[in-house]
Design a protein around this motif. Structure first.
Motif, short mmCIF file in Angstrom:
data_model
loop_
_atom_site.label_atom_id
_atom_site.label_comp_id
_atom_site.label_asym_id
_atom_site.label_seq_id
_atom_site.Cartn_x
_atom_site.Cartn_y
_atom_site.Cartn_z
N HIS A 244 75.80 -44.35 38.83
CA HIS A 244 74.36 -44.18 38.65
C HIS A 244 73.60 -45.47 38.91
O HIS A 244 74.12 -46.57 38.67
CB HIS A 244 74.05 -43.72 37.22
N ASP A 245 72.36 -45.33 39.36
CA ASP A 245 71.46 -46.48 39.32
C ASP A 245 70.84 -46.54 37.92
O ASP A 245 71.08 -45.67 37.08
CB ASP A 245 70.38 -46.39 40.40
N LEU A 246 70.07 -47.61 37.65
CA LEU A 246 69.55 -47.81 36.30
C LEU A 246 68.68 -46.64 35.86
O LEU A 246 68.79 -46.17 34.72
CB LEU A 246 68.76 -49.12 36.24
N ALA A 247 67.81 -46.15 36.74
CA ALA A 247 66.90 -45.08 36.36
C ALA A 247 67.67 -43.82 35.97
O ALA A 247 67.35 -43.16 34.96
CB ALA A 247 65.94 -44.78 37.50
N THR A 248 68.70 -43.49 36.73
CA THR A 248 69.49 -42.30 36.42
C THR A 248 70.23 -42.46 35.10
O THR A 248 70.31 -41.52 34.30
CB THR A 248 70.50 -42.04 37.55
N GLN A 249 70.76 -43.67 34.87
CA GLN A 249 71.48 -43.90 33.63
C GLN A 249 70.54 -43.85 32.43
O GLN A 249 70.90 -43.34 31.37
CB GLN A 249 72.21 -45.25 33.69
N LEU A 250 69.33 -44.38 32.58
CA LEU A 250 68.34 -44.30 31.49
C LEU A 250 68.01 -42.85 31.17
O LEU A 250 67.87 -42.48 30.00
CB LEU A 250 67.08 -45.08 31.87
N GLU A 253 70.91 -41.46 29.23
CA GLU A 253 70.86 -41.96 27.85
C GLU A 253 69.87 -41.16 27.01
O GLU A 253 70.16 -40.78 25.86
CB GLU A 253 70.46 -43.43 27.84
N ALA A 254 68.68 -40.92 27.58
CA ALA A 254 67.65 -40.17 26.84
C ALA A 254 68.12 -38.75 26.54
O ALA A 254 67.92 -38.23 25.43
CB ALA A 254 66.35 -40.16 27.63
N GLN A 255 68.74 -38.13 27.53
CA GLN A 255 69.23 -36.76 27.34
C GLN A 255 70.27 -36.69 26.22
O GLN A 255 70.16 -35.86 25.30
CB GLN A 255 69.83 -36.24 28.64
N LEU A 256 71.27 -37.57 26.30
CA LEU A 256 72.35 -37.53 25.30
C LEU A 256 71.85 -37.98 23.94
O LEU A 256 72.30 -37.46 22.91
CB LEU A 256 73.52 -38.41 25.76
N GLN A 257 70.91 -38.93 23.92
CA GLN A 257 70.38 -39.37 22.63
C GLN A 257 69.62 -38.24 21.95
O GLN A 257 69.69 -38.08 20.72
CB GLN A 257 69.47 -40.59 22.84
N GLY A 258 68.91 -37.44 22.76
CA GLY A 258 68.22 -36.28 22.19
C GLY A 258 69.19 -35.28 21.60
O GLY A 258 68.96 -34.72 20.52
#
Length: 289
Positions: A244-250, A253-258
């Motif tokens: 992933h690039d940074l934007a995809t990884q961010l 992260e948001a999806q899994l954190q939710g």
């Protein structure tokens, strides 16, 4: 759940899997791979198991594919006389060997590596002795790798067998020790001590031989105390990051954190923080934890 070639012990939410072919330095044959895969499937859905330890019986962790049983193919093929055949016959035999080797990896060895890497429970590897060839790949597929100080990691493929690394080693090495070290390790096949493996970042920690089993259980107990689903999500998050690039990884992260924030374990974590106590994520196994 116990096979003769694989010992399984379950206690305190930890399943300890011991490769049990010490007379063959725990070399992987089809029977041992099948036993591992069946056991991993069973443990994946057991709510009373929240962490795994993988280790070996005897003086070695795992010497890779059992060459006496046909290596990756598991066919037990007799290699005597093949190189003395006329060119046409030799070429045909070598093609069969190559096809068997490829198919053995695709059907047995590599599915096992994927199963360990993607297992929903955290997996600790306790390398109790030499890890060679595919045994290195087996160890590196685990999430946290400990090794006794007498352990050695050896890439036998190119210098001893005329093969390329398999069992995920060619993916793992560049991401853990870098390109230059990966090439040297793979091409030269020089043994790497446990202390050196720790220094290179190949493993998490080297420990004294007589402390390895206890340390592996201690680490597994810490993992078992985490919410099981969080261990699985952390594994998925970190394993997907290289693609992933940074934007995809961010975004991931948001999806899994939710998803994690919607679990009871997050509420328990916040309450424990506010009340200045340790969180207790597993008072009893529940589908949500």
């Amino acid at each position: 759940m116990t096979d003769a070639v694989l010992h399984v012990h379950i206690a305190d939410a930890i399943a300890t899997l011991t490769l049990n072919r010490p007379q063959r330095f725990n070399a992987l044959d089809v029977a041992l791979i099948d036993a591992l895969r069946r056991t991993l499937d069973e443990l994946a859905v057991r709510e009373d198991v929240r962490a795994l330890v993988l280790t070996g019986a005897g003086r070695a962790f795992c010497s890779g594919a059992d060459l006496a049983a046909g290596g990756a193919s598991g066919t037990g093929r007799d290699y005597d006389g093949i190189l003395d055949l006329p060119p046409e016959g030799r070429s045909a035999e070598l093609r069969h060997i190559g096809d068997d080797t490829r198919d053995g990896l695709l059907q047995h060895f590599h599915p096992l590596i994927r199963q360990i890497a993607d297992h929903p429970k955290a997996v600790v590897c306790a390398v109790n002795g030499t890890a060679a060839g595919g045994g290195v790949g087996l160890a590196l597929a685990c999430d946290i790798v400990l090794a006794s100080r007498s352990a050695r990691f050896i890439q036998v493929f190119a210098p001893r067998l005329g093969l390329v690394p398999d069992c995920g080693i060619s993916w793992q090495l560049p991401r853990t020790v870098g390109r230059a070290r990966s090439l040297a390790l793979a091409l030269l096949g020089e043994p790497v001590s446990a202390d050196e493996a720790e220094r290179l970042g190949l493993i998490w920690r080297a420990v004294d031989d007589d402390a390895l089993a206890a340390e592996a259980q201690r680490v597994a107990a810490r993992l078992a105390a985490n919410p099981t689903h969080v261990n699985a999500e952390v594994k998925a998050l970190l394993r997907r990051s290289p693609e992933h690039d940074l934007a995809t990884q961010l975004d991931l992260e948001a999806q899994l954190q939710g998803e994690c924030g919607a679990k009871p374990s997050f509420v328990e974590g916040v309450l424990a923080f506010q009340q200045k106590r340790e969180p207790v994520f597993h008072p009893a196994p529940t589908p949500d934890d």
